[in-house]
Structure formats: C-alpha cells, structure tokens
Motif scaffolding. Structure first.
Motif, PDB file in Angstrom:
ATOM      1  N   CYS A   1     -13.120 108.457  -1.577  1.00 39.24           N
ATOM      2  CA  CYS A   1     -12.125 107.343  -1.513  1.00 39.24           C
ATOM      3  C   CYS A   1     -12.205 106.647  -0.148  1.00 39.24           C
ATOM      4  N   THR A   2     -12.098 105.367  -0.181  1.00 38.11           N
ATOM      5  CA  THR A   2     -12.112 104.586   1.077  1.00 38.11           C
ATOM      6  C   THR A   2     -10.718 104.155   1.508  1.00 38.11           C
ATOM      7  N   ALA A   3      -9.768 104.072   0.580  1.00 37.32           N
ATOM      8  CA  ALA A   3      -8.401 103.655   0.923  1.00 37.32           C
ATOM      9  C   ALA A   3      -7.653 104.796   1.559  1.00 37.32           C
ATOM     10  N   THR A   4      -6.851 104.498   2.477  1.00 40.87           N
ATOM     11  CA  THR A   4      -5.955 105.483   3.068  1.00 40.87           C
ATOM     12  C   THR A   4      -4.564 105.217   2.534  1.00 40.87           C
ATOM     13  N   ARG A   5      -3.673 106.197   2.791  1.00 40.11           N
ATOM     14  CA  ARG A   5      -2.307 106.021   2.286  1.00 40.11           C
ATOM     15  C   ARG A   5      -1.656 104.763   2.868  1.00 40.11           C
ATOM     16  N   THR A   6      -2.083 104.279   4.085  1.00 42.94           N
ATOM     17  CA  THR A   6      -1.496 103.055   4.662  1.00 42.94           C
ATOM     18  C   THR A   6      -1.971 101.810   3.950  1.00 42.94           C
ATOM     19  N   GLU A   7      -2.909 101.980   3.122  1.00 44.04           N
ATOM     20  CA  GLU A   7      -3.433 100.843   2.386  1.00 44.04           C
ATOM     21  C   GLU A   7      -3.013 100.886   0.919  1.00 44.04           C
ATOM     22  N   VAL A   8      -2.172 101.886   0.580  1.00 44.38           N
ATOM     23  CA  VAL A   8      -1.600 101.981  -0.766  1.00 44.38           C
ATOM     24  C   VAL A   8      -0.154 101.525  -0.683  1.00 44.38           C
ATOM     25  N   LEU A   9       0.254 100.639  -1.578  1.00 45.17           N
ATOM     26  CA  LEU A   9       1.600 100.107  -1.540  1.00 45.17           C
ATOM     27  C   LEU A   9       2.641 101.198  -1.602  1.00 45.17           C
ATOM     28  N   LYS A  10       3.633 101.004  -0.849  1.00 42.14           N
ATOM     29  CA  LYS A  10       4.752 101.934  -0.842  1.00 42.14           C
ATOM     30  C   LYS A  10       5.363 101.973  -2.235  1.00 42.14           C
ATOM     31  N   GLY A  11       5.674 103.225  -2.670  1.00 43.99           N
ATOM     32  CA  GLY A  11       6.212 103.382  -4.019  1.00 43.99           C
ATOM     33  C   GLY A  11       5.159 103.741  -5.039  1.00 43.99           C
ATOM     34  N   TYR A  12       3.903 103.755  -4.576  1.00 42.92           N
ATOM     35  CA  TYR A  12       2.804 104.137  -5.454  1.00 42.92           C
ATOM     36  C   TYR A  12       2.112 105.357  -4.869  1.00 42.92           C
TER      37      TYR A  12
ATOM     38  N   LEU B   1       1.975 101.354   2.575  1.00 41.05           N
ATOM     39  CA  LEU B   1       1.831  99.906   2.792  1.00 41.05           C
ATOM     40  C   LEU B   1       3.026  99.165   2.187  1.00 41.05           C
ATOM     41  N   GLU B   2       3.712  98.426   3.031  1.00 41.59           N
ATOM     42  CA  GLU B   2       4.931  97.723   2.582  1.00 41.59           C
ATOM     43  C   GLU B   2       4.816  96.240   2.917  1.00 41.59           C
ATOM     44  N   LEU B   3       5.050  95.346   1.945  1.00 43.04           N
ATOM     45  CA  LEU B   3       5.060  93.880   2.177  1.00 43.04           C
ATOM     46  C   LEU B   3       6.434  93.483   2.726  1.00 43.04           C
ATOM     47  N   THR B   4       6.454  92.909   3.920  1.00 39.35           N
ATOM     48  CA  THR B   4       7.745  92.536   4.558  1.00 39.35           C
ATOM     49  C   THR B   4       7.781  91.064   4.940  1.00 39.35           C
ATOM     50  N   GLY B   5       6.994  90.242   4.287  1.00 33.12           N
ATOM     51  CA  GLY B   5       7.003  88.802   4.609  1.00 33.12           C
ATOM     52  C   GLY B   5       8.372  88.174   4.389  1.00 33.12           C
ATOM     53  N   ASP B   6       8.733  87.213   5.269  1.00 37.26           N
ATOM     54  CA  ASP B   6      10.030  86.529   5.137  1.00 37.26           C
ATOM     55  C   ASP B   6       9.878  85.012   5.059  1.00 37.26           C
TER      56      ASP B   6
ATOM     57  N   ILE C   1       7.173  89.537  -0.476  1.00 37.61           N
ATOM     58  CA  ILE C   1       7.482  90.981  -0.509  1.00 37.61           C
ATOM     59  C   ILE C   1       7.095  91.609  -1.833  1.00 37.61           C
ATOM     60  N   ASN C   2       6.746  90.733  -2.734  1.00 36.03           N
ATOM     61  CA  ASN C   2       6.359  91.240  -4.070  1.00 36.03           C
ATOM     62  C   ASN C   2       4.875  90.984  -4.256  1.00 36.03           C
TER      63      ASN C   2
ATOM     64  N   ARG D   1       3.216  83.171  -4.647  1.00 36.49           N
ATOM     65  CA  ARG D   1       4.101  81.995  -4.421  1.00 36.49           C
ATOM     66  C   ARG D   1       3.282  80.814  -3.928  1.00 36.49           C
ATOM     67  N   THR D   2       3.867  79.601  -4.079  1.00 34.25           N
ATOM     68  CA  THR D   2       3.197  78.364  -3.642  1.00 34.25           C
ATOM     69  C   THR D   2       4.084  77.631  -2.648  1.00 34.25           C
TER      70      THR D   2
END
Length: 347
Positions: A19-30, A46-51, A66-67, A72-73
């Motif tokens: 595996c090349t992905a680390t847990r920091t590269e897996v979305l939180k909750g998965y 990994l958590e999306l926190t854009g505002d 965040i989703n 979005r556009t």
C-alpha cells in the motif's frame, strides 16, 4: 502479528507493504490498510476543512469544501483589468470580484479641471487661486472707503485696478439750493434763482423783510421853496413790498441808521402814476427843510422815472460817519395814487 490478506483478482493477497497510502491520506471516518498500518485496518485521519464560499471562488472554477463527494462551482465575478479616471472630489466604488492587478485609477490633471480666465491682476492681493493648472497669487490692491468734499475743481479718486473695502461718501452741501445761487448760475446741477442781495448792516428792507431800520413811518414833508405837501400817506406792509397810498408816498426810518462805512443809498420802487419823481434823503437837525415831525434834510436826490417800471436808484452821499434818519419816497403832485417799494439798502 497476524497477516490480513486482501484477495485481488487471481486470488493474490496483498499487505501493508504493497500500500502506498498512509492513514493521513485516508479520509477521516473511513478505514483501510495503509502503508503505515502494519497490515492492520486503521481509521483515516485526512479531514477536509475548507471554508471557501462559492462567491470566493472565481466564476467557472470548481472546488471541494468539506464534503469530498460534493464538487462545488465558484461564482466570483472576473473583472479582469478595471480602469477608472476621476476628477477632484470624485470617488470610485471597487466592485466585488476578481481583479487581475492590471487595472488602475487615474486622476485627471489640474489643467483639465481648472479652466478659467482670471489672472493675478484680477485676484485680490494676498489671496490665491488655481487657474489652468497653476496656483496664482493675486495682486489687486485694496482701497479703503473715501470721502469727497465739494471743491471748485473736479476731484478724482484713483480706484482703477483696486478693490474697494468701504463706501465712497460725497458730502452734501446743506445750503445748495436755487434760492442761494445767483440766477442762471449752475452749481452742482442746481441752477440759481437768486436775484437780490445778501443782507448786511446796510440792509434796511428787502421784499417784505425788515432790516436794521426796524420799520418805517409814512409822513408828509415840506421842502424849502414851497416844494412838497405836508400830508402823510397811508403805509401798508404787503407780501414782498411796501405800498404807500396818498399824495407824496414818503416813508422815514423809525430809528437813525449808522452811516459809517457806507457812501450810497439804494432804492427799488415803482409808482402807479404815468410819471413821477423818487426822493431819497437823509436827515439831520437844521433850521430849514423840516418835515412835519421837525426832522430835516441833510442831502436829497430826485430822479424821474416812468410808471410801471421797477427800477433801482442810487444816491451817493459821501462819507458820513454818524447815525441819521433815512427817508425814501415819491415826489408827486397827485393825491390819489399807489407807490410800491421793494428794497432799501446802503452800500
């Protein structure tokens, strides 16, 4: 440690090492087996926190906030390069949106905003103004209020090119009236109507006004050689004149008159007769030429004139530095007639 096998196509198993992905590269909750999970199933961090909001992302561009499942556009307006030119005192409201940094706001030149025709010579001294892009300092001098007194010559106030800070006052002449100016003479636009003389110490009577004689008495007289009639006339003080009715038409001053400084007796009068003589006399105490009151002549003049004429007669009597009674009148041998006296004066 146990090994978890992930069956892939063909039944081949894989572990963390593959595996090349680390847990920091897996979305939180998965959960997932990652390169750093030692073949264990771990939860992603990994958590999306854009505002960002759509209005903050350039129109036509997409993004995730965040989703991770909601693309979005953006809706931010792209203004590109905005340019604006302003005059003094104007403003420009910068619109919401994207600007590419190439736009600019430019102020118009003072020359284009201060078009005017004034010069320094038309601006008050000590004051400044902007004219055609340049600041000018005025040089118009100030002149305080002026007062003009009437004189016999033209008076000019030099106010050309100056700013008046007060009023120009022309003093009036309180006695500037036609009655005080010789007839026909124009003074300050007032044409005179005065035809008489100025009363002085020799002023005895003038057109209805008594002077130093303090009035007269009508009388008859006798003259040496039988000339004259000792019958008094009737004396009437009328508007502007003395009227005598009777035969002689003579009057004598009520008081003696000081003759010092005078050499002439003047008499203006007329008679209703077709022809008559006027008489002017002075009185002293002598044994001859007495009138009915006992006063006597010291000098006498007769002059013949025509009826209806208003004439001035003058008798020169020389230096008499003393006080004497004055008599003036008409020497006529007709009892019923009117005689008129307008002025009596010494000069």
């Amino acid at each position: 440690m146990g090994k978890v096998s992930i069956t892939a196509f063909g039944g081949v198993g894989a572990g963390s090492d593959e595996c090349t992905a680390t847990r920091t590269e897996v979305l939180k909750g998965y959960t997932a087996i990652t390169g750093d999970s030692d073949d264990e199933v771990v939860s992603g961090t990994l958590e999306l926190t854009g505002d960002a909001a759509d209005s903050q992302v350039l129109s036509g561009k997409s993004y995730y906030n965040i989703n991770p499942k909601n693309k979005r556009t953006g809706s931010m307006v792209n203004h590109g390069a905005v340019s604006q030119t302003l005059n003094t005192g104007e403003s420009y409201i910068i619109p919401t949106g994207y600007h590419n940094g190439s736009g600019k706001v430019t102020a118009n030149s003072l020359l284009s905003q201060t078009s005017a025709t004034a010069s320094s010579a038309k601006i008050l001294s000590g004051y400044t103004a902007w004219v055609n892009g340049s600041m000018l300092t005025g040089n118009i001098a100030s002149l305080a209020g002026q007062t003009i007194n009437p004189t016999t010559s033209q008076h000019t106030i030099s106010c050309s090119g100056k700013f008046m800070t007060g009023n120009i006052t022309v003093n009036g002449v309180s006695n500037l009236s036609a009655a005080n100016i010789k007839k026909g003479v124009n003074i300050g636009g007032v044409v005179g109507t005065f035809e008489g003389w100025v009363p002085g110490t020799g002023y005895l009577y003038n057109n209805g006004t008594l002077g130093s004689a303090s009035g007269f008495t009508a009388l008859g007289y006798t003259i040496g050689g039988g000339h004259g009639y000792p019958y008094p006339s009737a004396l009437y003080y009328e508007t502007g004149q003395i009227r005598l009715y009777g035969n002689n038409g003579c009057i004598v001053s009520n008081n003696p008159i000081n003759l010092a400084g005078f050499t002439k007796l003047n008499f203006e009068a007329k008679s209703s007769l077709s022809r008559c003589s006027i008489m002017m006399s002075g009185w002293i105490n002598k044994p001859s030429n007495q009138d009915s009151s006992g006063r006597e002549f010291s000098w006498r003049l007769n002059s013949t004139y025509l009826a209806g004429d208003k004439n001035v007669y003058t008798m020169t009597f020389g230096e008499i530095p003393a006080s004497r009674y004055i008599m003036v009148g008409f020497d006529c041998e007709v009892s019923e007639h009117n005689d008129y006296i307008y002025r009596i004066w010494l000069s």
